[in-house]
Design a protein around this motif. Structure first.
Motif, PDB file in Angstrom:
ATOM      1  N   SER A 127       2.920  -2.934  -1.064  1.00  0.00           N
ATOM      2  CA  SER A 127       1.871  -3.210  -2.043  1.00  0.00           C
ATOM      3  C   SER A 127       0.933  -2.014  -2.120  1.00  0.00           C
ATOM      4  CB  SER A 127       1.090  -4.469  -1.648  1.00  0.00           C
ATOM      5  OG  SER A 127       1.917  -5.613  -1.667  1.00  0.00           O
ATOM      6  N   GLY A 174      -5.456  -1.798  -6.334  1.00  0.00           N
ATOM      7  CA  GLY A 174      -5.974  -1.714  -7.691  1.00  0.00           C
ATOM      8  C   GLY A 174      -7.474  -1.963  -7.690  1.00  0.00           C
ATOM      9  N   LEU A 222      -2.562   4.946  -9.706  1.00  0.00           N
ATOM     10  CA  LEU A 222      -1.819   3.693  -9.809  1.00  0.00           C
ATOM     11  C   LEU A 222      -0.469   3.927 -10.483  1.00  0.00           C
ATOM     12  CD1 LEU A 222      -2.025   0.601  -9.284  1.00  0.00           C
ATOM     13  CD2 LEU A 222      -2.768   0.377 -11.660  1.00  0.00           C
ATOM     14  N   ALA A 278       3.158   3.436  -8.590  1.00  0.00           N
ATOM     15  CA  ALA A 278       4.148   2.498  -9.131  1.00  0.00           C
ATOM     16  C   ALA A 278       5.477   3.220  -9.384  1.00  0.00           C
ATOM     17  CB  ALA A 278       3.627   1.864 -10.421  1.00  0.00           C
ATOM     18  N   ILE A 306       0.660  -5.153  -6.572  1.00  0.00           N
ATOM     19  CA  ILE A 306      -0.688  -4.581  -6.579  1.00  0.00           C
ATOM     20  C   ILE A 306      -1.653  -5.627  -6.035  1.00  0.00           C
ATOM     21  CG2 ILE A 306      -2.513  -3.545  -7.977  1.00  0.00           C
ATOM     22  CD1 ILE A 306      -0.362  -2.937 -10.101  1.00  0.00           C
ATOM     23  N   THR A 341      -5.711  -6.190  -5.680  1.00  0.00           N
ATOM     24  CA  THR A 341      -6.955  -5.591  -6.143  1.00  0.00           C
ATOM     25  C   THR A 341      -8.085  -5.786  -5.147  1.00  0.00           C
ATOM     26  OG1 THR A 341      -8.013  -7.459  -7.306  1.00  0.00           O
ATOM     27  CG2 THR A 341      -6.238  -6.297  -8.472  1.00  0.00           C
ATOM     28  N   ILE A 387       0.767  -8.789  -9.613  1.00  0.00           N
ATOM     29  CA  ILE A 387      -0.616  -8.482  -9.243  1.00  0.00           C
ATOM     30  C   ILE A 387      -1.214  -9.648  -8.452  1.00  0.00           C
ATOM     31  CG2 ILE A 387      -2.954  -8.103 -10.146  1.00  0.00           C
ATOM     32  CD1 ILE A 387      -1.615  -6.761 -12.592  1.00  0.00           C
TER      33      ILE A 387
END
Length: 289
Positions: free
Chosen positions: A136, A139, A156, A160, A172, A174, A199
């Motif tokens: 992971s 973000g 980012l 990726a 991702i 955050t 996400i």
């Protein structure tokens, strides 16, 4: 606070397959909370400066032994050498706790060794050599106090792409936030840029209001007044505990799977693993009514 029935299915969907975060020293709290955490839950183990290899490995091993999925943090700038990183990955591999990791740059302004950011770790190929299957990446919907928006988007996108090139699955996670508006706008921009990784939106678990404001200030997430308005507590009374009911309810209302793709929740357990797990269980029961 009860969550309105009209959006209960969406809220249940968000709360299902959530992930949690703990420090190496949280092992006793994990043992206490284990019966309230669903088996198979992903639990991130942080990489704090004041915790050594032994503490981090013990935490990851305990997560695995209790039937959860350990996600150890790889804090790139904290590694003095490639050998130090390999020692850490090797120890995780020996304990069967290396399938999933979270690669992040880390706090030091100056790297302690050869890795300046998470991208340099991912691109090195070292993760796969030690059995990592999924990494992971971080973000920042609210931005970063020390990194420009353009740099964040470039990082980012590059991370990726590197995951794809290295044959690693990923996602991702955050930074936590209090305002749904920048989260939704950020997720839409991620998808607009062609990044399809799942996400996990960072959410503070229930915690003391003073602590929440202090953490938010530390990470540059809005003003105290703005946080209070969006998160639903009074800035004139910082006594008591606040939970993410309002944030999650609004997020559930506004997420569109067709537009936003796979989105789940990641809980930062500032108020403790037990308090966060109990809060999630209670909200799941409310959503079923």
């Amino acid at each position: 606070m009860s969550i309105p029935t009209a959006r209960s299915i969406d809220v249940r969907g968000l709360l299902t397959d959530h992930s949690l975060e703990m420090t190496g020293k949280d092992v006793p709290h994990l043992l206490e909370a284990r019966t309230s955490i669903p088996q198979g839950t992903r639990i991130n183990v942080t990489f704090l400066e004041n915790e050594d290899l032994r503490v981090r490995i013990r935490a990851a091993r305990t997560v695995r032994d209790l039937g959860f999925v350990p996600v150890p943090h790889i804090s790139a700038r904290r590694f003095d050498s490639e050998a130090m990183l390999e020692e850490y990955l090797g120890a995780l591999q020996a304990d069967g706790a290396v399938d999933h990791v979270f690669a992040v740059g880390g706090d030091p302004a100056t790297p302690h060794g050869p890795y300046g950011d998470a991208l340099s770790v991912i691109a090195s190929g070292v993760l796969q050599r030690y059995g990592v299957r999924s990494a992971s990446i971080a973000g920042y919907p609210d931005g970063h106090p020390d990194i420009s928006e353009a740099e964040l988007w470039a990082a980012l996108t590059d991370k990726a792409a590197a995951l794809h090139e290295q044959g690693l699955a990923g996602g991702i996670i955050t930074q936590f936030g209090f305002d749904v508006d920048p989260v939704i706008a950020w997720v839409e921009e991620v998808r607009r840029r062609g990044i399809t990784l799942p996400i996990r939106v960072g959410v503070p678990g229930p915690a003391g209001i003073r602590r929440l404001v202090r953490y938010a200030s530390r990470f540059g997430i809005g003003t105290s007044a703005g946080i209070a308005k969006k998160y639903g507590f009074s800035i004139t009374n910082l006594v008591g505990t606040a939970g993410p009911d309002k944030f999650i309810g609004e997020l559930a209302e506004r997420l569109d799977p067709g537009l936003h793709g796979g989105v789940k929740l990641h809980f930062y357990t500032f108020g403790g693993l037990g308090a966060t797990s109990s809060w999630i269980t209670d909200r799941q029961k409310e959503a079923q009514r």
